[in-house]
Design an enzyme around this catalytic site. Structure first.
Site, PDB file in Angstrom:
ATOM      1  N   GLN A 123      71.523  26.096  46.748  1.00 30.90           N
ATOM      2  CA  GLN A 123      71.469  26.030  45.280  1.00 30.90           C
ATOM      3  C   GLN A 123      71.946  27.296  44.593  1.00 30.90           C
ATOM      4  OE1 GLN A 123      67.247  24.237  45.679  1.00 30.90           O
ATOM      5  NE2 GLN A 123      68.058  23.410  43.775  1.00 30.90           N
ATOM      6  N   HIS A 140      81.436  16.571  48.676  1.00 35.28           N
ATOM      7  CA  HIS A 140      82.916  16.615  48.722  1.00 35.28           C
ATOM      8  C   HIS A 140      83.478  15.211  48.938  1.00 35.28           C
ATOM      9  CE1 HIS A 140      82.751  21.142  49.963  1.00 35.28           C
ATOM     10  NE2 HIS A 140      82.530  20.958  48.674  1.00 35.28           N
ATOM     11  N   ARG A 145      60.734  34.091  47.659  1.00 36.29           N
ATOM     12  CA  ARG A 145      60.976  33.031  48.640  1.00 36.29           C
ATOM     13  C   ARG A 145      62.424  32.577  48.526  1.00 36.29           C
ATOM     14  NH1 ARG A 145      60.097  26.949  48.047  1.00 36.29           N
ATOM     15  NH2 ARG A 145      60.444  26.154  50.166  1.00 36.29           N
ATOM     16  N   ASN A 188      61.248  22.868  54.050  1.00 41.97           N
ATOM     17  CA  ASN A 188      60.989  22.560  52.649  1.00 41.97           C
ATOM     18  C   ASN A 188      61.035  21.043  52.473  1.00 41.97           C
ATOM     19  OD1 ASN A 188      60.839  23.464  49.698  1.00 41.97           O
ATOM     20  ND2 ASN A 188      62.518  21.995  49.718  1.00 41.97           N
ATOM     21  N   GLU A 221      56.375  26.067  45.060  1.00 47.38           N
ATOM     22  CA  GLU A 221      57.255  25.721  43.931  1.00 47.38           C
ATOM     23  C   GLU A 221      56.467  25.060  42.810  1.00 47.38           C
ATOM     24  OE1 GLU A 221      60.712  23.351  44.871  1.00 47.38           O
ATOM     25  OE2 GLU A 221      61.094  24.492  46.694  1.00 47.38           O
TER      26      GLU A 221
HETATM   27  O1  LIG Z   1      60.452   9.210  40.815  1.00 50.83           O
HETATM   28  S1  LIG Z   1      61.922   9.169  40.863  1.00 50.83           S
HETATM   29  O2  LIG Z   1      62.398   8.472  42.095  1.00 50.83           O
HETATM   30  O3  LIG Z   1      62.504   8.585  39.641  1.00 50.83           O
HETATM   31  C1  LIG Z   1      62.499  10.784  40.956  1.00 50.83           C
HETATM   32  C2  LIG Z   1      61.844  11.416  42.121  1.00 50.83           C
HETATM   33  C3  LIG Z   1      60.978  12.575  41.657  1.00 50.83           C
HETATM   34  N1  LIG Z   1      61.064  13.629  42.668  1.00 50.83           N
HETATM   35  C4  LIG Z   1      59.837  14.417  42.597  1.00 50.83           C
HETATM   36  C5  LIG Z   1      59.876  15.444  43.691  1.00 50.83           C
HETATM   37  N2  LIG Z   1      61.081  16.265  43.557  1.00 50.83           N
HETATM   38  C6  LIG Z   1      61.106  17.164  44.671  1.00 50.83           C
HETATM   39  C7  LIG Z   1      61.419  18.475  44.094  1.00 50.83           C
HETATM   40  O4  LIG Z   1      62.373  19.148  44.908  1.00 50.83           O
HETATM   41  C8  LIG Z   1      62.125  20.522  44.882  1.00 50.83           C
HETATM   42  O5  LIG Z   1      62.095  20.859  43.524  1.00 50.83           O
HETATM   43  C9  LIG Z   1      63.189  21.486  42.882  1.00 50.83           C
HETATM   44  C10 LIG Z   1      63.412  20.793  41.536  1.00 50.83           C
HETATM   45  O6  LIG Z   1      63.721  19.431  41.746  1.00 50.83           O
HETATM   46  C11 LIG Z   1      64.424  21.506  43.728  1.00 50.83           C
HETATM   47  O7  LIG Z   1      65.438  22.242  43.083  1.00 50.83           O
HETATM   48  C12 LIG Z   1      64.038  22.171  45.027  1.00 50.83           C
HETATM   49  O8  LIG Z   1      65.151  22.470  45.843  1.00 50.83           O
HETATM   50  C13 LIG Z   1      63.121  21.237  45.792  1.00 50.83           C
HETATM   51  O9  LIG Z   1      62.426  21.973  46.772  1.00 50.83           O
HETATM   52  C14 LIG Z   1      62.325  15.510  43.531  1.00 50.83           C
HETATM   53  C15 LIG Z   1      62.263  14.460  42.473  1.00 50.83           C
END
Ligand SMILES: O=S(=O)(O)CCCN1CCN(CCO[C@@H]2O[C@H](CO)[C@@H](O)[C@H](O)[C@H]2O)CC1
Length: 490
Positions: free
Chosen positions: A26, A46, A84, A173, A386
């Protein structure tokens, strides 16, 4: 039934760890520089540009591969104790295997760790934050049992090179995002979509790989250098949609079969997958004429090998859902979603000015989840690895300031009133970065990044100043407006 708690004068304990988090894909860019080979995310975006909301790629991202000194300055400006970040497997081992190490890749992380040391900042390394070398996916990736040895060899190289300076390690993670969303679905790389089959093979191998690396660290490196090693699991809070016993059962079942799928084998007293998921998948597999359950079984020795393999519970938390039992089949057949059979919605009155549609502001959910984990896993030390908020950009990020005030207030109540054993908190994220399928549209940073500028200029947002004040005073600012808080209480 607690709310996040009204505004309080609680403070964070003196030894409480404040940090900030990022991930290699990221922020780094340099996707093919200095010997790095493609990850499954490079391959995915890609070959499928439309996977990403703004058709962007992480080829350059925030260019931290070249701008890491500015990053470390920002971490110091925030006044936090610990940073982190994740290490990119394909940057260290371009063909995925440990027979040829990319020394330029190692050098980048050695430079970063030395720069952190210069500013007296403790590093926390995430060994795997989703970037599997594509060359390993070509031979099955996490569904190939040999990945356990490949991952252990990779981790061993990191320990050999950095365990003398890195005292906090996270093996994976959010395994659920990789296995269920990436192997079982198309929301994450490798977008294999072999729902019902591949998510369980991935889960099974990943848990064994986690235990293998824990035992290696515990046997060979901790005696020399000390340190702590854990896992970072993502979980929403699951609130029953109504007070009916069926909805309350759905909420518990969600936690047990999502976060619990990974937490139970590692953190529970008995180990192994939660009995609920074993029963559900065994029964469905029989009905669907499979010769054996789609959820592989751990032998009693494997249950013991995996049980207790973490010093802390890493939790990534963002939001809350309302749960109820499905009244008709849900999800693909077969799939984890169909196996579990629950429905989740969100209360439309929950505030969300967020660019991530799923991110509703529900502080009481954070407090309840921390209590649930403490109660379910014998008060294991929790580190929130996080927590954060997404918007469409801007330096005066009022919504993010409000989100942090409310979630940190809920955290103070969790610590002081519920006695949840939380020992650290990391804000996601240090800076705006490539947000996976949301590209650069959704911004999570405490620092704004101008992705159009050659230097990817970073600028502190109002939320960075708030976080700096909280860390310095160990409490919430007096002027934090409790009034708008009541809208969020549960
Ligand atoms: O319910 S829906 O199917 O409509 C959408 C799913 C919701 N999930 C909740 C958990 N989230 C994990 C978070 O993911 C974490 O959080 C950060 C922000 O996203 C990322 O940038 C990090 O890399 C990651 O560790 C990803 C999205």
């Amino acid at each position: 039934n607690f709310s996040g708690g009204a505004k309080s004068n609680y403070t964070f304990p003196k030894e409480f760890l404040f940090g900030v988090s990022t991930a290699a894909i990221q922020i780094e860019g340099a996707w093919n520089e200095d010997g790095k080979s493609p990850s499954i995310w490079d391959q995915l975006v890609h070959s499928n540009p439309t996977f990403v909301r703004d058709r962007s790629t992480p080829n350059v991202a925030a260019n931290s591969y070249h701008l890491y000194k500015r990053d470390v300055q920002m971490v110091r400006e925030l006044g936090v104790d610990i940073y982190r970040f994740s290490i990119s497997w394909p940057r260290i081992l371009p063909n995925g295997l440990a027979n040829s190490v990319n020394t330029l890749g190692l050098q980048y992380y050695r430079n970063l760790i030395n720069e952190l040391e210069r500013y007296n900042i403790t590093p926390m390394v995430t060994i795997y934050h989703w970037d599997l070398p594509q060359k390993l996916q070509d031979i099955g990736g996490w569904t190939n049992a040999h990945i356990i040895d490949y991952y252990t060899d990779y981790a061993n190289i990191l320990f050999e090179n950095f365990a003398d300076k890195v005292k906090y390690w996270v093996t994976f993670n959010e395994p659920m995002q990789t296995c269920i969303e990436g192997y079982g679905g198309t929301y994450r790389a490798p977008a294999l979509n072999r729902h019902g089959i591949a998510e369980y093979l991935c889960t099974h191998n990943l848990l064994k790989a986690h235990a293998s690396v824990y035992h290696l660290f515990n046997r060979q490196y901790r005696p020399l250098y000390g340190g702590k090693i854990g896992l970072a699991l993502d979980s929403n809070w699951a609130e029953p949609r109504s007070n009916s016993s069926s909805d309350r059962q759905a909420a518990q079942l969600y936690l047990r079969t999502h976060m619990g799928l990974y937490a139970n084998p590692v953190y529970s007293a008995e180990g192994n997958y939660p009995p609920e998921i074993i029963k559900l998948v065994d029964e469905k597999s029989r009905q669907q004429n499979y010769s054996q359950s789609r959820l592989p079984k751990f032998t009693p020795e494997e249950v013991e090998y995996i049980r207790g393999t973490a010093d802390f519970f890493g939790l990534n938390h963002y939001t809350t859902y309302l749960l109820s039992m499905a009244t008709k089949p849900v999800g693909q057949i077969p799939s984890h979603e169909n196996d579990v059979g629950i429905v989740r919605v969100q209360d439309p009155t929950w505030p969300s000015m967020s660019s991530s549609s799923w991110l509703k502001v529900v502080p009481f959910g954070f407090r309840k989840l921390l209590h649930w984990i403490s109660k379910s896993y014998n008060n294991i030390p929790i580190i929130v690895t996080e927590n954060g908020y997404a918007d469409y950009s801007g330096v005066h990020d009022k919504a993010r300031v409000s989100y942090y005030n409310h979630y940190l207030n809920a955290l103070l109540h969790a610590i002081h009133e519920d006695r949840s054993n939380v020992q650290g908190y990391f804000a996601w994220s240090l800076m705006d970065n490539w947000e996976w399928d949301d590209g650069y549209v959704s911004r999570f940073g405490l620092y704004l990044v101008d992705f159009e500028s050659p230097n990817k200029t970073r600028t502190a947002k109002d939320s960075a100043r708030l976080y700096t004040r909280v860390v310095a005073t160990r409490g919430l600012p007096a002027d934090y407006d409790a009034a708008d808080y009541t809208a969020f209480s549960g």
